[in-house]
Design a protein around this motif. Structure first.
Motif, PDB file in Angstrom:
ATOM      1  N   THR A  49       0.828  -1.212   0.000  1.00 55.53           N
ATOM      2  CA  THR A  49       0.000   0.000   0.000  1.00 55.53           C
ATOM      3  C   THR A  49       0.859   1.257   0.000  1.00 55.53           C
ATOM      4  O   THR A  49       0.358   2.365  -0.236  1.00 55.53           O
ATOM      5  N   GLY A  50       2.150   1.106   0.284  1.00 55.11           N
ATOM      6  CA  GLY A  50       3.057   2.247   0.246  1.00 55.11           C
ATOM      7  C   GLY A  50       3.045   3.100   1.497  1.00 55.11           C
ATOM      8  O   GLY A  50       3.549   4.220   1.493  1.00 55.11           O
ATOM      9  N   VAL A  51       2.487   2.562   2.604  1.00 50.81           N
ATOM     10  CA  VAL A  51       2.456   3.323   3.856  1.00 50.81           C
ATOM     11  C   VAL A  51       3.569   2.834   4.783  1.00 50.81           C
ATOM     12  O   VAL A  51       4.130   1.758   4.589  1.00 50.81           O
ATOM     13  N   SER A  52       3.862   3.610   5.789  1.00 52.58           N
ATOM     14  CA  SER A  52       4.924   3.235   6.731  1.00 52.58           C
ATOM     15  C   SER A  52       4.372   2.724   8.058  1.00 52.58           C
ATOM     16  O   SER A  52       5.134   2.236   8.888  1.00 52.58           O
ATOM     17  N   TYR A  53       3.061   2.813   8.255  1.00 50.56           N
ATOM     18  CA  TYR A  53       2.476   2.467   9.558  1.00 50.56           C
ATOM     19  C   TYR A  53       2.766   1.029   9.990  1.00 50.56           C
ATOM     20  O   TYR A  53       2.967   0.757  11.161  1.00 50.56           O
ATOM     21  N   GLY A  54       2.770   0.087   9.061  1.00 44.39           N
ATOM     22  CA  GLY A  54       2.860  -1.326   9.429  1.00 44.39           C
ATOM     23  C   GLY A  54       4.251  -1.842   9.697  1.00 44.39           C
ATOM     24  O   GLY A  54       4.424  -3.021   9.999  1.00 44.39           O
ATOM     25  N   ASN A  55       5.245  -0.993   9.588  1.00 41.17           N
ATOM     26  CA  ASN A  55       6.620  -1.459   9.776  1.00 41.17           C
ATOM     27  C   ASN A  55       6.978  -1.578  11.257  1.00 41.17           C
ATOM     28  O   ASN A  55       6.626  -0.719  12.062  1.00 41.17           O
ATOM     29  N   PHE A  56       7.664  -2.637  11.596  1.00 39.93           N
ATOM     30  CA  PHE A  56       8.138  -2.862  12.963  1.00 39.93           C
ATOM     31  C   PHE A  56       9.352  -3.786  12.871  1.00 39.93           C
ATOM     32  O   PHE A  56       9.662  -4.334  11.797  1.00 39.93           O
ATOM     33  N   ASP A  57      10.049  -3.955  13.973  1.00 43.69           N
ATOM     34  CA  ASP A  57      11.298  -4.723  13.974  1.00 43.69           C
ATOM     35  C   ASP A  57      11.009  -6.205  14.211  1.00 43.69           C
ATOM     36  O   ASP A  57      11.117  -6.701  15.332  1.00 43.69           O
ATOM     37  N   MET A  58      10.656  -6.910  13.148  1.00 39.11           N
ATOM     38  CA  MET A  58      10.348  -8.335  13.277  1.00 39.11           C
ATOM     39  C   MET A  58      11.570  -9.135  13.713  1.00 39.11           C
ATOM     40  O   MET A  58      11.456 -10.095  14.489  1.00 39.11           O
ATOM     41  N   GLU A  59      12.747  -8.754  13.219  1.00 34.07           N
ATOM     42  CA  GLU A  59      13.960  -9.484  13.571  1.00 34.07           C
ATOM     43  C   GLU A  59      14.163  -9.500  15.085  1.00 34.07           C
ATOM     44  O   GLU A  59      14.501 -10.521  15.676  1.00 34.07           O
ATOM     45  N   ARG A  60      13.935  -8.350  15.696  1.00 30.71           N
ATOM     46  CA  ARG A  60      14.099  -8.244  17.150  1.00 30.71           C
ATOM     47  C   ARG A  60      13.067  -9.111  17.874  1.00 30.71           C
ATOM     48  O   ARG A  60      13.389  -9.808  18.841  1.00 30.71           O
ATOM     49  N   ILE A  61      11.831  -9.076  17.398  1.00 28.05           N
ATOM     50  CA  ILE A  61      10.770  -9.866  18.028  1.00 28.05           C
ATOM     51  C   ILE A  61      11.099 -11.353  17.966  1.00 28.05           C
ATOM     52  O   ILE A  61      10.946 -12.084  18.962  1.00 28.05           O
ATOM     53  N   LEU A  62      11.572 -11.832  16.819  1.00 32.49           N
ATOM     54  CA  LEU A  62      11.920 -13.244  16.698  1.00 32.49           C
ATOM     55  C   LEU A  62      13.093 -13.615  17.608  1.00 32.49           C
ATOM     56  O   LEU A  62      13.138 -14.716  18.155  1.00 32.49           O
ATOM     57  N   ARG A  63      14.031 -12.693  17.780  1.00 33.18           N
ATOM     58  CA  ARG A  63      15.189 -12.977  18.640  1.00 33.18           C
ATOM     59  C   ARG A  63      14.812 -13.082  20.111  1.00 33.18           C
ATOM     60  O   ARG A  63      15.438 -13.839  20.856  1.00 33.18           O
ATOM     61  N   VAL A  64      13.819 -12.312  20.539  1.00 34.18           N
ATOM     62  CA  VAL A  64      13.461 -12.323  21.968  1.00 34.18           C
ATOM     63  C   VAL A  64      12.309 -13.276  22.263  1.00 34.18           C
ATOM     64  O   VAL A  64      11.857 -13.366  23.407  1.00 34.18           O
ATOM     65  N   MET A  65      11.818 -14.001  21.261  1.00 32.59           N
ATOM     66  CA  MET A  65      10.724 -14.954  21.469  1.00 32.59           C
ATOM     67  C   MET A  65      11.249 -16.197  22.196  1.00 32.59           C
ATOM     68  O   MET A  65      12.318 -16.720  21.880  1.00 32.59           O
ATOM     69  N   ARG A  66      10.484 -16.659  23.185  1.00 37.05           N
ATOM     70  CA  ARG A  66      10.831 -17.857  23.924  1.00 37.05           C
ATOM     71  C   ARG A  66       9.589 -18.745  24.078  1.00 37.05           C
ATOM     72  O   ARG A  66       8.482 -18.246  24.219  1.00 37.05           O
ATOM     73  N   PRO A  67       9.758 -20.054  24.066  1.00 41.36           N
ATOM     74  CA  PRO A  67       8.608 -20.942  24.231  1.00 41.36           C
ATOM     75  C   PRO A  67       8.204 -21.073  25.696  1.00 41.36           C
ATOM     76  O   PRO A  67       9.053 -21.069  26.589  1.00 41.36           O
ATOM     77  N   SER A  68       6.905 -21.149  25.950  1.00 40.28           N
ATOM     78  CA  SER A  68       6.410 -21.520  27.276  1.00 40.28           C
ATOM     79  C   SER A  68       5.419 -22.662  27.061  1.00 40.28           C
ATOM     80  O   SER A  68       5.248 -23.139  25.940  1.00 40.28           O
ATOM     81  N   GLU A  69       4.759 -23.087  28.094  1.00 45.92           N
ATOM     82  CA  GLU A  69       3.904 -24.266  27.982  1.00 45.92           C
ATOM     83  C   GLU A  69       2.754 -24.058  26.994  1.00 45.92           C
ATOM     84  O   GLU A  69       2.465 -24.926  26.178  1.00 45.92           O
ATOM     85  N   ASP A  70       2.094 -22.909  27.039  1.00 45.82           N
ATOM     86  CA  ASP A  70       0.895 -22.687  26.235  1.00 45.82           C
ATOM     87  C   ASP A  70       1.038 -21.643  25.144  1.00 45.82           C
ATOM     88  O   ASP A  70       0.141 -21.492  24.315  1.00 45.82           O
ATOM     89  N   GLN A  71       2.119 -20.875  25.147  1.00 43.89           N
ATOM     90  CA  GLN A  71       2.249 -19.822  24.154  1.00 43.89           C
ATOM     91  C   GLN A  71       3.696 -19.345  24.087  1.00 43.89           C
ATOM     92  O   GLN A  71       4.500 -19.649  24.967  1.00 43.89           O
ATOM     93  N   ALA A  72       3.990 -18.611  23.030  1.00 47.52           N
ATOM     94  CA  ALA A  72       5.294 -17.970  22.945  1.00 47.52           C
ATOM     95  C   ALA A  72       5.263 -16.717  23.819  1.00 47.52           C
ATOM     96  O   ALA A  72       4.270 -15.999  23.868  1.00 47.52           O
ATOM     97  N   VAL A  73       6.373 -16.464  24.518  1.00 45.40           N
ATOM     98  CA  VAL A  73       6.502 -15.262  25.339  1.00 45.40           C
ATOM     99  C   VAL A  73       7.733 -14.500  24.839  1.00 45.40           C
ATOM    100  O   VAL A  73       8.489 -14.991  23.992  1.00 45.40           O
ATOM    101  N   PHE A  74       7.938 -13.292  25.368  1.00 50.09           N
ATOM    102  CA  PHE A  74       8.988 -12.429  24.845  1.00 50.09           C
ATOM    103  C   PHE A  74       9.816 -11.853  25.988  1.00 50.09           C
ATOM    104  O   PHE A  74       9.255 -11.381  26.984  1.00 50.09           O
ATOM    105  N   LYS A  75      11.107 -11.898  25.825  1.00 52.53           N
ATOM    106  CA  LYS A  75      11.990 -11.364  26.860  1.00 52.53           C
ATOM    107  C   LYS A  75      11.663  -9.893  27.110  1.00 52.53           C
ATOM    108  O   LYS A  75      11.406  -9.128  26.186  1.00 52.53           O
TER     109      LYS A  75
END
Length: 434
Positions: free
Chosen positions: A184-210
């Motif tokens: 769509t050419g907008v900037s609103y939807g941009n975020f740091d996915m790389e960072r989110i994936l790096r801080v993601m950790r597994p828990s019993e029922d869901q992924a959590v984030f550092k």
């Protein structure tokens, strides 16, 4: 010659404008991409009528589904590296990510409203039915198609896997925000996915984030909020959706009342009767819908002809802000005035409402209750996101709703008769906007 480990002899790569590359190493995934049902997604736009507002929004469910698969592949790879992952679940995750949208119909949500269909239910039917996708999945074991379908239905026993594809922060949402922003050419939807994936950790029922990655998660939540109100709920796109919906309603009405179409809408017969077969559904895509709309521009029925011409030529309805409490007072008069000037209010006077809840914490017992996002604190405890983030706390649980009244301004301005009625209509519309 196939390898015994189920891997391709050579990795396949899709060039992608959002993720740069999409990597396929598993025979299962490569074969699923080549199925008839998955290839159909090339002919279904990701954002429905949004291309009439943002001209670049021509990307498809095919693009998006590959993107969700790629994010899931990276999630699983990261979790495997941390040694906290059941490797037997890997292909279930990847297949569910790839196929999560395979049941979408043309123009997606507008189509579902008219025909009272649920794309997730059709996704399950495609996965479990007599399809090429089912044939490919079944090679992994008799129960494998059901395992994939259960992940998509959110009934799978392993809730961690469900959360990776369906939660308040998941592979699906991450891809569509980035992809839709790009096209769509907008900037609103941009975020740091790389960072989110790096801080993601597994828990019993869901992924959590550092907790150290909280600001990247905040950015994701706010990006989602902005995309909904700046792109997904854009009033011009909604005007096109209103007309699209009314075309289908009109065609359904005419067919039920014995109208003789110049072009028989045979693709719609079973849908209008609520008897759609799996084969009927798979054969329908946006190229078919557009063909009918183009042909119906020459129909004898004035309403169907006009609505199709509006949609195909982008002559959309005008709109005003609408207050539901005020609307109840003026609605009967507006309808009567439209009838007096020869304009059917059922098709030309439409209130459309959009609402979004950008983030919510757990509210037991409520309909569509949401599992919250949890932060993993330095001491090992979990803490709900809005309790740590002032930014997220400010929008938590706050549902925003927008109402608009759509009408054909040109039909009112073109009226040479009924001057008094026309002026009264315009006065009432102005009152609504105020």
């Amino acid at each position: 010659m196939k390898r015994p480990d189920g891997q391709l002899q050579e990795e396949k790569v899709f060039k992608d404008p959002v993720h740069r590359y999409i990597h396929v190493r598993d025979e299962l995934i490569w074969e699923l991409v080549g199925t008839r049902e998955f290839q159909r997604l090339r002919r279904i736009r990701q954002l429905g009528t949004t291309y009439l507002t943002f001209h670049g929004a021509e990307h498809t469910r095919f693009n998006h589904s590959l993107g969700v698969y790629e994010i899931m592949r990276r999630m699983v790879e990261n979790l495997e590296k941390k040694g906290e992952w059941d490797k037997d679940e890997r292909l279930v995750c990847l297949a569910a990510a790839l196929l999560h949208d395979v049941g979408h119909g043309p123009f997606s949500h507008s189509f579902e409203k008219v025909f009272h269909m649920d794309h997730e239910e059709w996704t399950r039917r495609i996965i479990l039915g007599d399809t090429e996708i089912n044939s490919v999945l079944s090679r992994m074991g008799a129960d494998f198609p059901m395992r994939v379908a259960d992940v998509i239905a959110k009934t799978y026993d392993n809730k961690l896997i469900v959360s990776l594809i369906s939660s308040q922060i998941d592979a699906d949402r991450m891809d569509y925000l980035l992809r839709d922003a790009f096209y769509t050419g907008v900037s609103y939807g941009n975020f740091d996915m790389e960072r989110i994936l790096r801080v993601m950790r597994p828990s019993e029922d869901q992924a959590v984030f550092k907790q150290s990655g909280m600001h990247a998660v905040e950015d994701y939540i706010m990006s989602r909020y902005q995309m909904y109100w700046q792109v997904y709920f854009h009033p011009v796109s909604r005007s096109a959706e209103v007309i699209l919906t009314k075309i289908l309603h009109r065609a359904k009405h005419l067919l039920a009342n014995g109208y003789e179409f110049k072009l028989n809408p045979r693709h719609f017969h079973t849908m209008f009767r609520g008897e759609t077969t799996l084969e009927d559904y798979i054969r329908l895509d946006e190229s078919v819908i557009s063909y009918y709309f183009q042909e119906w521009e020459d129909e004898e029925d004035v309403i169907l002809r006009d609505l199709c011409q509006r949609f195909m030529r982008r002559h959309l309805f005008q709109y005003v802000e609408c207050d539901p409490s005020e609307q109840m007072l003026i609605w009967p008069e507006l309808q009567d005035l439209f009838k007096k000037i020869g304009v059917d209010p059922h098709y030309y006077l439409v209130v459309d409402s959009s609402s979004d809840l950008p983030y919510d914490f757990y509210r037991p017992g409520e309909k569509d209750e949401r599992v919250p996002i949890h932060l993993l604190m330095p001491n090992g405890s979990l803490r709900e996101l809005s309790r740590e983030s002032d930014v997220v706390e400010a929008i938590s649980g706050k549902k925003r709703t927008d109402h608009k009244l759509y009408y054909p301004e040109d039909l009112l301005l073109d009226q040479s008769e009924f001057a008094e009625e026309k002026q009264r209509i315009l006065a009432l519309l102005k009152k609504e906007e105020e």
